[in-house]
Design an enzyme around this catalytic site. Structure first.
Site, PDB file in Angstrom:
ATOM      1  N   GLY A 262       0.762  -1.238   0.000  1.00 26.66           N
ATOM      2  CA  GLY A 262       0.000   0.000   0.000  1.00 26.66           C
ATOM      3  C   GLY A 262       0.792   1.287   0.000  1.00 26.66           C
ATOM      4  O   GLY A 262       0.215   2.370  -0.138  1.00 26.66           O
ATOM      5  N   GLU A 296       3.978  -6.773   1.525  1.00 28.28           N
ATOM      6  CA  GLU A 296       3.534  -7.112   0.168  1.00 28.28           C
ATOM      7  C   GLU A 296       3.514  -5.863  -0.711  1.00 28.28           C
ATOM      8  O   GLU A 296       2.452  -5.412  -1.141  1.00 28.28           O
ATOM      9  CB  GLU A 296       2.118  -7.714   0.213  1.00 28.28           C
ATOM     10  CG  GLU A 296       1.969  -8.936   1.082  1.00 28.28           C
ATOM     11  CD  GLU A 296       0.512  -9.309   1.337  1.00 28.28           C
ATOM     12  OE1 GLU A 296      -0.397  -8.476   1.092  1.00 28.28           O
ATOM     13  OE2 GLU A 296       0.277 -10.446   1.782  1.00 28.28           O
ATOM     14  N   TYR A 340      -9.842   5.340 -11.834  1.00 28.17           N
ATOM     15  CA  TYR A 340      -9.612   5.941 -10.519  1.00 28.17           C
ATOM     16  C   TYR A 340      -9.432   7.458 -10.576  1.00 28.17           C
ATOM     17  O   TYR A 340      -8.971   8.036  -9.585  1.00 28.17           O
ATOM     18  CB  TYR A 340      -8.308   5.399  -9.900  1.00 28.17           C
ATOM     19  CG  TYR A 340      -8.121   3.916  -9.851  1.00 28.17           C
ATOM     20  CD1 TYR A 340      -9.029   3.106  -9.179  1.00 28.17           C
ATOM     21  CD2 TYR A 340      -7.010   3.323 -10.440  1.00 28.17           C
ATOM     22  CE1 TYR A 340      -8.823   1.736  -9.105  1.00 28.17           C
ATOM     23  CE2 TYR A 340      -6.801   1.953 -10.366  1.00 28.17           C
ATOM     24  CZ  TYR A 340      -7.709   1.164  -9.697  1.00 28.17           C
ATOM     25  OH  TYR A 340      -7.488  -0.178  -9.614  1.00 28.17           O
ATOM     26  N   CYS A 368     -13.958   4.858 -28.021  1.00 26.54           N
ATOM     27  CA  CYS A 368     -15.291   5.450 -28.052  1.00 26.54           C
ATOM     28  C   CYS A 368     -15.965   5.434 -26.687  1.00 26.54           C
ATOM     29  O   CYS A 368     -16.948   4.725 -26.460  1.00 26.54           O
ATOM     30  CB  CYS A 368     -16.139   4.733 -29.089  1.00 26.54           C
ATOM     31  SG  CYS A 368     -15.422   4.924 -30.725  1.00 26.54           S
TER      32      CYS A 368
HETATM   33  C1  LIG Z   1      -2.868  -5.063  -4.179  1.00 24.92           C
HETATM   34  C2  LIG Z   1      -2.339  -5.726  -2.967  1.00 24.92           C
HETATM   35  C3  LIG Z   1      -1.064  -5.443  -2.497  1.00 24.92           C
HETATM   36  C4  LIG Z   1      -0.169  -4.397  -3.129  1.00 24.92           C
HETATM   37  O1  LIG Z   1      -0.655  -3.124  -2.964  1.00 24.92           O
HETATM   38  P1  LIG Z   1       0.240  -1.850  -3.440  1.00 24.92           P
HETATM   39  O2  LIG Z   1      -0.590  -0.688  -3.116  1.00 24.92           O
HETATM   40  O3  LIG Z   1       0.482  -2.018  -4.889  1.00 24.92           O
HETATM   41  O4  LIG Z   1       1.498  -1.905  -2.645  1.00 24.92           O
HETATM   42  C5  LIG Z   1      -0.602  -6.131  -1.404  1.00 24.92           C
HETATM   43  N1  LIG Z   1      -1.389  -7.070  -0.783  1.00 24.92           N
HETATM   44  C6  LIG Z   1      -2.629  -7.373  -1.193  1.00 24.92           C
HETATM   45  C7  LIG Z   1      -3.423  -8.389  -0.488  1.00 24.92           C
HETATM   46  C8  LIG Z   1      -3.150  -6.718  -2.297  1.00 24.92           C
HETATM   47  O5  LIG Z   1      -4.388  -6.996  -2.710  1.00 24.92           O
END
Ligand SMILES: *Cc1c(COP(=O)(O)O)cnc(C)c1O
Length: 447
Positions: A262, A296, A340, A368
């Site tokens: 995130g 992640e 977005y 389009c």
């Molecule tokens: C999309 C996602 C991420 C990565 O999010 P980023 O904002 O790209 O860092 C990590 N974990 C899970 C479970 C996700 O769905």
């Protein structure tokens, strides 16, 4: 037409964009360059639209992130969110930089394996894993499944018993924290589909600990994307830590916490999410728990490593309004602005165009749909027909979200690496668009 989104600050100039995007340079002779390669040379040879990724930027950012974790005294395993960019070459580069993979489908799992990421470095997230996908995860023996519901827990347990395997499970909890990001990329507030509700998590964990075929190891969380401030992370991880403590007080073992991804980047002038701040928050809230920690990251690593090259098809004048600049790239290539309202920098490739007098224009694609708009009333150097531009920060959630809407073939992909470059996926042919389609005989040759 949608109202233009208003910002409290003027659009950054080319110079300002380059200052926040040091992976790109503007050469007076060669124009916009990535790792010493003039992007116009790539556009000349490969044509547009064309995605370009920088291997050096990917490596540098992966290192920057793991360096920040190390500096904070943390031992964290990093799993790249494959959905951000799933090209095999990109996954290979990141695997060599020491990252595992966070996957959300069988396709991503198999891609990660194909890129050489060992099963022991793969975690599987997602709210709707099918039985076939869970069977694949068990057969491959991946590191962990992040389970998002009571129902999924039962299904996984039964499948694991059937396959005579054991799967490590983290419960993904929904901390009910607003990440303060766009509604479509917020995942950690009550009422959205992700994770187990906060107040049900401990009871479900206790239940999981007693189920056969699975090993309940801890909790996972992912509160959303493009997070720039520390506060949402801090609030979420504090709740996570409290949950770990409560779980242990209830007599259950917890050995792992997955902090999700995130971390945000600087698309416009918002500043970049800081790996050091993120690491500091993890350290402060979760550092004393004596658990295996994981993150992640997706966007933060990959987005700034990519650009989308495009050519101006024509300028369309509108009396009394900003002209339309129609590009040969469109929403089928880069969906984020349509989906977005995302703001992406747009920088001319030619050194002359980059310093042209500024004007206000609306940058659109040829598809389009009114939503096929890259930038509403943007101030940028005047672009003539045939001018070429780079759309910045498209290395994450770019090519992966492409479609062939309007029978537009998927754009070519190029990798730049320290002065070398190579096409890593040729432009799709028009014939390939209908290669799998058949017309039933009774339609072709009616009796
Ligand atoms: C999309 C996602 C991420 C990565 O999010 P980023 O904002 O790209 O860092 C990590 N974990 C899970 C479970 C996700 O769905």
């Amino acid at each position: 037409m949608a109202e233009p989104i208003s910002f409290s600050t003027p659009d950054p100039t080319v110079r300002e964009l380059l200052a926040t995007h040091p992976q790109l340079t503007l050469d007076v002779q060669c124009g916009l360059m990535m790792e010493g390669v003039p992007l116009s040379a790539i556009a000349d040879e490969v044509g547009t639209p064309c995605w370009v990724m920088s291997a050096g930027t990917l490596r540098a950012r992966a290192q920057r992130l793991s360096g920040a974790m190390m500096q904070a005294g943390l031992s964290v395993s990093s799993h790249f969110a494959v959905k951000a960019n799933d090209h095999l070459a990109i996954l290979k580069i990141l695997a060599k930089a020491g990252l595992g993979a966070d996957v959300v489908s069988a396709g991503e799992l198999l891609r990660a394996r194909r890129a050489g990421i060992p099963a022991s470095r793969i975690v599987f997230s997602g709210v709707g894993k099918t039985e076939a996908e869970l069977r694949l995860a068990l057969a491959e023996g991946i590191a962990q499944v992040n389970v998002e519901s009571a129902e999924e827990l039962e299904i996984l347990s039964a499948l694991a018993v059937e396959c005579r395997r054991e799967m490590t499970v983290l419960l993904r909890v929904n901390p009910d924290v607003d990440a303060g990001t766009h509604a479509k990329i917020t995942t950690g507030v009550a009422g959205n589909k992700f994770g187990v509700p906060w107040d049900e998590a401990l009871a479900l964990y206790r239940h999981a600990a007693g189920l056969p075929g699975i090993r309940a190891a801890g909790y996972a969380m992912h509160i959303g994307s493009q997070i720039l401030a520390a506060a949402p992370f801090r609030a979420a991880y504090a709740r996570l830590a409290a949950l770990v403590r409560a779980t242990r007080e209830a007599g259950l073992a917890v050995s792992a916490v997955d902090c999700g991804g995130g971390l945000g980047i600087c698309y416009r002038d918002e500043g970049e999410g800081s790996p050091d701040v993120w690491a500091g928050v993890i350290r402060a809230e979760l550092g004393d728990l004596d658990v295996r920690l994981a993150i992640e990251p997706g966007r933060w690593i990959a987005a700034p490593a990519g650009v989308l090259l495009s050519t101006v098809v024509l300028r369309k004048a509108v009396t009394g309004e900003a002209p339309f600049i129609v590009l040969d790239a469109a929403m089928n290539d880069l969906l984020r602005p349509s989906l977005y309202d995302a703001w992406h920098g747009i920088v001319p490739l030619s050194p002359r165009d980059a310093v042209a007098a500024a004007e206000t224009a609306t940058i659109v694609g040829p598809v389009c749909e009114s939503g096929d708009t890259f930038a509403q009333e943007r101030v940028l150097p005047r672009l003539e027909r045939g001018a070429r531009v780079a759309v910045l920060d498209t290395g994450a959630y770019g090519a992966v979200m492409s479609s062939t809407y309007n029978a537009r073939p998927l754009a070519a992909e190029v990798l730049v690496d320290g002065g070398r470059w190579s096409v890593i996926r040729p432009r799709q042919s028009v014939e390939a668009l209908w290669a799998g389609e058949t017309i039933p005989d009774w339609i072709k040759h009616p009796a």
